[in-house]
Design a protein around this motif. Structure first.
Motif, short mmCIF file in Angstrom:
data_model
loop_
_atom_site.label_atom_id
_atom_site.label_comp_id
_atom_site.label_asym_id
_atom_site.label_seq_id
_atom_site.Cartn_x
_atom_site.Cartn_y
_atom_site.Cartn_z
N GLY A 128 -7.10 -13.04 38.44
CA GLY A 128 -6.58 -11.69 38.58
C GLY A 128 -5.72 -11.52 39.82
O GLY A 128 -5.82 -12.31 40.77
N ARG A 129 -4.89 -10.51 39.77
CA ARG A 129 -4.02 -10.16 40.89
C ARG A 129 -4.83 -9.35 41.90
O ARG A 129 -5.48 -8.38 41.56
CB ARG A 129 -2.83 -9.34 40.38
CG ARG A 129 -1.81 -9.00 41.48
CD ARG A 129 -0.65 -8.20 40.90
NE ARG A 129 -1.04 -6.84 40.57
CZ ARG A 129 -1.12 -6.36 39.33
NH1 ARG A 129 -0.85 -7.16 38.28
NH2 ARG A 129 -1.47 -5.12 39.12
N THR A 154 -6.59 -8.42 35.73
CA THR A 154 -6.17 -9.56 34.92
C THR A 154 -4.74 -9.35 34.41
O THR A 154 -4.17 -8.26 34.51
CB THR A 154 -7.09 -9.76 33.71
OG1 THR A 154 -6.92 -8.65 32.82
CG2 THR A 154 -8.55 -9.84 34.14
N LYS A 155 -4.20 -10.40 33.80
CA LYS A 155 -2.86 -10.32 33.22
C LYS A 155 -2.77 -9.29 32.10
O LYS A 155 -1.69 -8.79 31.78
CB LYS A 155 -2.45 -11.69 32.68
CG LYS A 155 -3.38 -12.21 31.58
CD LYS A 155 -3.02 -13.61 31.15
CE LYS A 155 -4.01 -14.11 30.08
NZ LYS A 155 -3.72 -15.50 29.66
N THR A 156 -3.93 -8.96 31.50
CA THR A 156 -3.95 -7.97 30.41
C THR A 156 -4.25 -6.56 30.92
O THR A 156 -4.39 -5.63 30.12
CB THR A 156 -5.01 -8.36 29.37
OG1 THR A 156 -6.28 -8.54 30.03
CG2 THR A 156 -4.64 -9.64 28.66
N GLY A 157 -4.39 -6.40 32.24
CA GLY A 157 -4.61 -5.07 32.81
C GLY A 157 -6.05 -4.65 32.97
O GLY A 157 -6.34 -3.49 33.26
N GLU A 185 -9.38 -4.33 35.00
CA GLU A 185 -9.84 -4.35 36.38
C GLU A 185 -11.22 -5.00 36.46
O GLU A 185 -12.07 -4.76 35.61
CB GLU A 185 -9.90 -2.93 36.93
CG GLU A 185 -8.55 -2.24 36.98
CD GLU A 185 -8.64 -0.83 37.57
OE1 GLU A 185 -9.73 -0.48 38.09
OE2 GLU A 185 -7.64 -0.11 37.50
N PHE A 186 -11.43 -5.84 37.47
CA PHE A 186 -12.75 -6.43 37.66
C PHE A 186 -13.01 -6.65 39.15
O PHE A 186 -12.09 -6.54 39.98
CB PHE A 186 -12.90 -7.73 36.87
CG PHE A 186 -12.08 -8.90 37.34
CD1 PHE A 186 -12.64 -9.91 38.12
CD2 PHE A 186 -10.74 -9.02 37.00
CE1 PHE A 186 -11.90 -11.01 38.53
CE2 PHE A 186 -9.99 -10.12 37.41
CZ PHE A 186 -10.57 -11.11 38.18
#
Length: 344
Positions: free
Chosen positions: A284-285, A302-305, A307-308
């Protein structure tokens, strides 16, 4: 002392049913915590046990006695409320003795019980004070003492720490735990705070919308949550959920299984470890780092948006906006049905 049995217990307000057939067994001497979000029915269920709410259907039994039609004062329970509910014009001693005096208990016995409870709670020096001269924690101990002197079969606590500051919450929580160890009386404790539930309970009852989602020991609920709701409610920060699209191409190899479109993987923040290469399960970013000293909460997308959060021993060296990869031991991953939330 006594255990408690609930069978198909229901509560309706008019046509609206708020408790939907609750079945539960509580053993003699057990410390049981009802936990769940606001509006889940935990306080309503506690009040039904206490006799402060009418039971629409089902059976409540304390020990071997069905108490559906027994008055609250005759059930052998004592309740500690969120608000201290102390009489401001009475001393601590008189507050603790009031219920016994109303029951026409012998004065010598009243004094014995009040002195014994005060010693247990370490409030002997405050017996001649009025409640307004006490701290919040001391007032709550007086409220607990008022329950102890009744020598109940079952103690009921309705979010007793909600009005205390953080430090007092920890201190009073420890005092309640010690009280249970000393008295060995059945205790039922309501809270929305899962940390209180995890640290106090022999057994946790997780409620949602008037239904029991899972019953078990704290470690059982943490390690094997029955569904996605319990998985996210037990644990702090809450469990992260990912679909196959959110994870790396090598995730299946690391997790030991393919995550199908009908399911999602649950990965706890404290189990995510920074890794590189094929060991990466999710990346993740970097958005934000909460540096809390003993650990850091790393917020990512993540690349799919999705949040974690990852809970790491130290803050990452990466700059905001950079991508970080995380791995996990396969035995620590959880898998749930995306539609029903049931554990797979």
């Amino acid at each position: 002392m006594a255990g408690l049995t609930l069978r198909n217990v229901r509560k309706k307000y008019g046509e609206a049913e708020v408790m939907h057939g609750v079945d539960l067994d509580i053993n003699d001497g057990e410390f049981v915590v009802f936990v769940g979000p606001s509006g889940c029915g935990k306080s309503t269920l506690l009040r039904m046990i206490a006799g402060l709410e009418e039971i629409s259907d089902g059976i409540v039994a304390i020990g071997d006695q069905e108490v559906n039609n027994v008055a609250a004062s005759k059930r052998g329970v004592a309740m500690v409320f969120q608000t201290y509910a102390l009489y401001p014009h009475m001393t601590v001693y008189k507050n603790m003795a009031f219920g016994l005096k109303q029951a026409k208990t012998d004065p010598a016995e009243i004094d014995r019980r009040v002195q014994a409870a005060a010693e247990i709670l370490q409030i002997t020096d405050y017996l001649d004070r009025s409640p307004r001269n006490l701290s919040g924690g001391q007032r709550q101990r007086v409220a607990i003492g008022r329950a102890i002197v009744r020598d109940p079969k079952v103690f009921l606590f309705d979010e007793p720490l909600s009005n205390l500051d953080a430090a007092l919450r920890v201190q009073t929580r420890l005092e309640i735990a010690r009280l249970h160890q000393r008295l060995k009386t059945t205790m039922i404790y309501v809270t929305h705070d899962q940390v209180e539930a995890m640290t106090l309970a022999d057994k946790i009852v997780v409620l949602r919308s008037g239904r029991i989602e899972q019953v078990g020991a704290p470690i059982e609920l943490y390690e094997r949550p029955a569904n996605a709701f319990v998985a996210q409610f037990i644990g702090s920060p809450k469990m992260n959920f990912f679909t196959a699209a959110d994870m790396t191409d090598t995730a299946a190899l690391q997790l030991g299984r393919n995550v199908t479109p009908s399911e999602h993987a649950g990965l706890r923040p404290e189990h995510l470890v920074p890794v590189t290469g094929d060991a990466v399960v999710v990346e993740g970013r970097l958005e934000l780092v909460e540096n809390l000293g003993e650990y850091a909460l790393v917020h990512l997308i993540t690349k799919t948006g999705v949040e974690f959060i990852a809970k790491t021993e130290k803050p990452p060296l990466a700059a905001k906006g950079e991508t970080i990869g995380f791995g996990i031991r396969p035995e620590l991953a959880h898998f749930f049905d995306r539609e029903t939330g049931a554990r797979l």
